[in-house]
Design an enzyme around this catalytic site. Sequence first.
Site, PDB file in Angstrom:
ATOM      1  N   ASN A   1      -4.331   5.194  -4.859  1.00 41.69           N
ATOM      2  CA  ASN A   1      -2.964   5.624  -4.524  1.00 41.69           C
ATOM      3  C   ASN A   1      -2.460   4.673  -3.438  1.00 41.69           C
ATOM      4  OD1 ASN A   1      -0.593   6.886  -3.800  1.00 41.69           O
ATOM      5  ND2 ASN A   1      -1.601   8.551  -2.672  1.00 41.69           N
ATOM      6  N   TRP A   2      -1.599   3.771  -3.852  1.00 36.64           N
ATOM      7  CA  TRP A   2      -1.117   2.769  -2.893  1.00 36.64           C
ATOM      8  C   TRP A   2      -0.104   3.345  -1.901  1.00 36.64           C
ATOM      9  CZ3 TRP A   2       0.043  -2.350  -6.068  1.00 36.64           C
ATOM     10  CH2 TRP A   2      -1.172  -2.942  -6.421  1.00 36.64           C
ATOM     11  N   LYS A   3       0.375   4.560  -2.167  1.00 38.74           N
ATOM     12  CA  LYS A   3       1.418   5.160  -1.318  1.00 38.74           C
ATOM     13  C   LYS A   3       2.604   4.185  -1.209  1.00 38.74           C
ATOM     14  CE  LYS A   3      -2.315   7.447   1.099  1.00 38.74           C
ATOM     15  NZ  LYS A   3      -2.603   8.572   1.942  1.00 38.74           N
TER      16      LYS A   3
ATOM     17  N   HIS B   1       0.759  15.456  -4.548  1.00 42.34           N
ATOM     18  CA  HIS B   1       0.027  14.870  -3.409  1.00 42.34           C
ATOM     19  C   HIS B   1       0.432  15.589  -2.125  1.00 42.34           C
ATOM     20  CE1 HIS B   1      -1.341  12.001  -0.408  1.00 42.34           C
ATOM     21  NE2 HIS B   1      -2.182  11.567  -1.330  1.00 42.34           N
TER      22      HIS B   1
ATOM     23  N   GLU C   1       1.131  14.576   0.716  1.00 37.36           N
ATOM     24  CA  GLU C   1       2.262  13.979   1.450  1.00 37.36           C
ATOM     25  C   GLU C   1       3.586  14.410   0.829  1.00 37.36           C
ATOM     26  OE1 GLU C   1       0.796   9.956   1.309  1.00 37.36           O
ATOM     27  OE2 GLU C   1      -0.826  10.536   2.660  1.00 37.36           O
TER      28      GLU C   1
ATOM     29  N   GLU D   1      -8.176  17.342  -2.771  1.00 39.01           N
ATOM     30  CA  GLU D   1      -7.913  16.539  -1.577  1.00 39.01           C
ATOM     31  C   GLU D   1      -7.683  17.454  -0.371  1.00 39.01           C
ATOM     32  OE1 GLU D   1      -6.658  12.326  -2.612  1.00 39.01           O
ATOM     33  OE2 GLU D   1      -4.838  13.470  -2.426  1.00 39.01           O
TER      34      GLU D   1
ATOM     35  N   GLY E   1      -6.134  10.185   4.909  1.00 36.36           N
ATOM     36  CA  GLY E   1      -5.607   9.173   5.822  1.00 36.36           C
ATOM     37  C   GLY E   1      -6.044   9.385   7.263  1.00 36.36           C
TER      38      GLY E   1
ATOM     39  N   SER F   1     -10.139   9.975   2.541  1.00 37.37           N
ATOM     40  CA  SER F   1     -10.914   8.979   3.290  1.00 37.37           C
ATOM     41  C   SER F   1     -12.190   8.548   2.569  1.00 37.37           C
ATOM     42  CB  SER F   1     -11.214   9.477   4.708  1.00 37.37           C
ATOM     43  OG  SER F   1      -9.997   9.713   5.415  1.00 37.37           O
TER      44      SER F   1
ATOM     45  N   GLY G   1      -6.849   6.383  -1.197  1.00 36.46           N
ATOM     46  CA  GLY G   1      -5.621   5.879  -0.581  1.00 36.46           C
ATOM     47  C   GLY G   1      -5.871   4.534   0.072  1.00 36.46           C
ATOM     48  N   GLY G   2      -6.080   4.557   1.390  1.00 35.14           N
ATOM     49  CA  GLY G   2      -6.208   3.330   2.176  1.00 35.14           C
ATOM     50  C   GLY G   2      -7.106   2.263   1.561  1.00 35.14           C
TER      51      GLY G   2
HETATM   52  C1  PEP Z   1      -4.750   9.783  -0.893  1.00 36.98           C
HETATM   53  O1  PEP Z   1      -3.709   9.192  -0.582  1.00 36.98           O
HETATM   54  O2  PEP Z   1      -4.772  10.499  -1.884  1.00 36.98           O
HETATM   55  C2  PEP Z   1      -5.927   9.612  -0.060  1.00 36.98           C
HETATM   56  C3  PEP Z   1      -7.028  10.250  -0.376  1.00 36.98           C
HETATM   57  O3  PEP Z   1      -5.799   8.780   1.034  1.00 36.98           O
HETATM   58  P1  PEP Z   1      -7.001   8.206   1.943  1.00 36.98           P
HETATM   59  O4  PEP Z   1      -8.063   7.702   0.994  1.00 36.98           O
HETATM   60  O5  PEP Z   1      -6.365   7.090   2.717  1.00 36.98           O
HETATM   61  O6  PEP Z   1      -7.486   9.321   2.778  1.00 36.98           O
END
Ligand code: PEP
Length: 254
Positions: free
Chosen positions: A13-15, A98, A100, A170, A176, A216, A237-238
């Site tokens: 997930n590049w956000k 998600h 966010e 999640e 994040g 994470s 994500g990251g």
């Molecule tokens: C996500 O955006 O779904 C996510 C899990 O982010 P991160 O891996 O950065 O925690």
Amino acid sequence: MNKAKRAAIIAGNWKMNMTPSAAKEAVAKTAELVKDADCGVVLCVPFVDIAVAAEAAKGTNVKIGAQNVHFKESGAYTGECSAAMLLEVGAEYVIIGHSERRQYFGETDETVNLRTKAALAAGLKVILCLGEVLEERQAGITAEIVSMQTKLDLAGISAEDLKNVIIAYEPVWAIGTGLTATPEQAEEVCAIIRSVVAGLYGQAAADAMTIQYGGSMNDGNAKELLSKENVDGGLIGGASLVPEKFAVIVSAAR
Ligand code: PEP
């Protein structure tokens, strides 16, 4: 073990990161690094990157997804995109619900359900995100929260359509933040979600469903998380923004 029968899928997930030119380069690099992957690989990119990402992913084992979709086919919904629009520019997957989106954009289980139905009806595969916030975990109501979300988000979705749904567990406190659920916590909640799906659709459907962990996950902790019986993949994500790190996570999903 049922895990061996399920599709393992690692999705990035590049956000709100990567311009189209950066996306083109990152997809090409990721595709090269994951060309021998034993699992499904998806990159969910910003709307404006989808076309260029899909072009860069052509002929590779990387699939492209979006990060949201509206539930109407067209109309006065400024800033939104329909499922048909996403499909036409090359998306095969879409992330829905998600945290966010739920936190910052007023997404509710009702709109998550509507978006999921619209995406499935149009032929997109859905990565449906759910999970508890920190206060809910501390209050000891994680199981109740994820059970309720699973039921509400899947309401009215047929067993046939369910085959195109992946659930991403999640925990909001782990997204994040650098805080990861322990493999045992991830396993426990993914198993709870699977048991709720079994109650709704039967054991065979639940055994066949891909359930990811997200929060994470990185190149250092992926192997242990992904070794758990009920953790069939990850939503990243990251770490998905760095092809080399993402590729290590993909190679951990065997
Ligand atoms: C996500 O955006 O779904 C996510 C899990 O982010 P991160 O891996 O950065 O925690």
